[in-house]
Design an enzyme around this catalytic site. Structure first.
Site, PDB file in Angstrom:
ATOM      1  N   CYS A  86       0.996  -1.164   0.110  1.00  0.00           N
ATOM      2  CA  CYS A  86       0.159  -0.086  -0.069  1.00  0.00           C
ATOM      3  C   CYS A  86       0.766   1.172  -0.031  1.00  0.00           C
ATOM      4  O   CYS A  86       0.292   2.363  -0.125  1.00  0.00           O
ATOM      5  CB  CYS A  86      -1.019  -0.145   1.133  1.00  0.00           C
ATOM      6  SG  CYS A  86      -2.042  -1.185   1.132  1.00  0.00           S
ATOM      7  N   HIS A 330      -9.299   3.204  -1.934  1.00  0.00           N
ATOM      8  CA  HIS A 330      -7.868   2.750  -1.657  1.00  0.00           C
ATOM      9  C   HIS A 330      -7.360   1.965  -2.919  1.00  0.00           C
ATOM     10  O   HIS A 330      -7.473   0.531  -2.615  1.00  0.00           O
ATOM     11  CB  HIS A 330      -7.917   2.261  -0.363  1.00  0.00           C
ATOM     12  CG  HIS A 330      -6.493   1.912   0.096  1.00  0.00           C
ATOM     13  ND1 HIS A 330      -5.255   2.118  -0.466  1.00  0.00           N
ATOM     14  CD2 HIS A 330      -6.293   1.233   1.278  1.00  0.00           C
ATOM     15  CE1 HIS A 330      -4.266   1.757   0.021  1.00  0.00           C
ATOM     16  NE2 HIS A 330      -4.839   0.973   1.100  1.00  0.00           N
TER      17      HIS A 330
END
Length: 377
Positions: A86, A330
């Protein structure tokens, strides 16, 4: 400021779509290519030395090179794909900054892209079923999925359900307000007919309070205070100060990657940010804008509490002032570049005075954090 100090002089992103919806048939290179092309058009007449993109779950084959060719940059422009989960998009920007600072590159386009919708399923030879994800740690080390890890972080640092829901409401409300005020328009590159992020919507604390725990029985982390799986891309252009030629931008002051307990990966931004601040001698009070990848409300609040920030307090506009991943989505490999793009809009496009500081950060599966400090020039 040295002549090879890296400066971000352009930043763009796609609208972010929820996986399986807006871009359900667009591969990751087709999401990245329009953004790369738009950033290249923002710095015309310059040779592009490299394209560096973060990506977590794509098909392989060097997504950055494929996207650079699809963007029409020409055969001579290479590509590098970065996987720091991420934090990949921000890690790619830091790598690009290092190449510029070393004097090896005069213009690098860097960022990230993710298409969860089209990511291939993977399995080991001999297995009959694909695996959900690759391991983040070796056998014998904690390797929680991100939802239970957020729940553990909330329990470890006392982040109660009401605060998580309140922060989720804040993220959506601020994203909607930013969109209605036109604050996203200059950073967004339309994809097909889509010009706006798909997810932001009005939320009420009473509605969020009715949602059940999503990952742990009787827990506090829900679908409402977690970010969705998403598709999207973002990229920036970095040049050395000696070649900025008067373009407004953000100097990349310093970056850092730090490890933490893999059982609590959401804590990673704390040591990374502290390392950046210690290295530069900057106090958190001097930082005017902070963009943290909002994977979970619990994770953001644990980090901001540790740093002495209060995004739920009256008058504190520093943290994700236009909403974040809880509202926008996201797209894993892109999110670290999305927060830099948001920072660029908040500071450079908004006309913040030279010397204004901004901070971008992301937590990383496996127990890591990545952070970068920028200064308006």
């Amino acid at each position: 400021m040295g002549g090879d100090t890296p400066v971000v002089v352009a930043a763009r992103r796609t609208p972010i779509g929820t996986a399986g919806h807006a871009y359900k048939e667009l591969t990751v290179d087709r999401l990245a290519a329009p953004v790369i092309a738009a950033v290249a058009a923002d710095v015309p007449g310059r040779r592009i030395d490299d394209v560096m993109l973060g990506n977590c779950m794509g098909p392989g084959g060097n997504v950055a090179r494929v996207a650079a060719l699809a963007a029409g940059l020409g055969h001579e422009v290479p590509g590098l794909t970065v996987d720091r989960q991420c934090g990949s998009g921000l890690a790619a920007i830091l790598l690009a900054g290092q190449a510029v600072r070393a004097g090896e590159s005069d213009l690098v386009i860097a960022g990230g892209a993710e298409s969860a919708s089209t990511a291939p399923l993977r399995m080991f030879k001999g297995d009959s079923e694909p695996y959900a994800r690759a391991p983040f740690t070796p056998s014998g080390h904690p390797d929680p999925d991100m939802g239970p890890a957020a729940e553990a972080l909330a329990a470890a640092y006392g982040i109660v359900r009401d605060r998580q829901d309140a922060y989720a409401c804040r993220s959506h409300a601020r994203a909607l307000a930013a969109r209605q005020s036109g604050l996203f328009e200059q950073e967004i590159v339309p994809i097909g007919e889509r010009r706006d992020d798909q997810r932001p919507r009005p939320l009420r604390a009473t509605s969020l309070a009715r949602l059940p725990a999503a990952f742990v029985r009787e827990g506090t982390v829900t679908a409402g205070n977690s970010s969705p799986v998403s598709d999207g891309a973002a990229a920036v252009a970095l040049v050395p100060e000696r070649l900025r030629a008067g373009l407004p931008g953000m100097r990349l002051v310093a970056g850092a990657v730090a490890g933490c307990d893999p059982e609590l990966p959401g804590w990673g931004p704390v040591p990374a940010i502290r390392r950046v601040l210690a290295r530069t001698g900057v106090d958190m009070g001097r930082v005017a804008a902070v963009e943290i990848v909002e994977a979970f409300a619990a994770q953001v609040l644990a980090v901001t509490d540790a740093l002495g920030l209060d995004p739920l307090g009256a008058g504190d506009e520093r943290v994700c002032a236009g909403g974040g991943a809880l509202a926008l989505g996201h797209p894993w490999g892109a999110s670290g570049a999305v927060v830099v793009t948001r920072l660029f809009s908040r500071l450079v496009r908004a006309g913040a005075p030279p010397g204004t500081l901004g901070l971008a950060a992301a937590a990383v599966g496996g127990g890591m954090g990545v952070a970068a400090l920028f200064e308006v020039v």
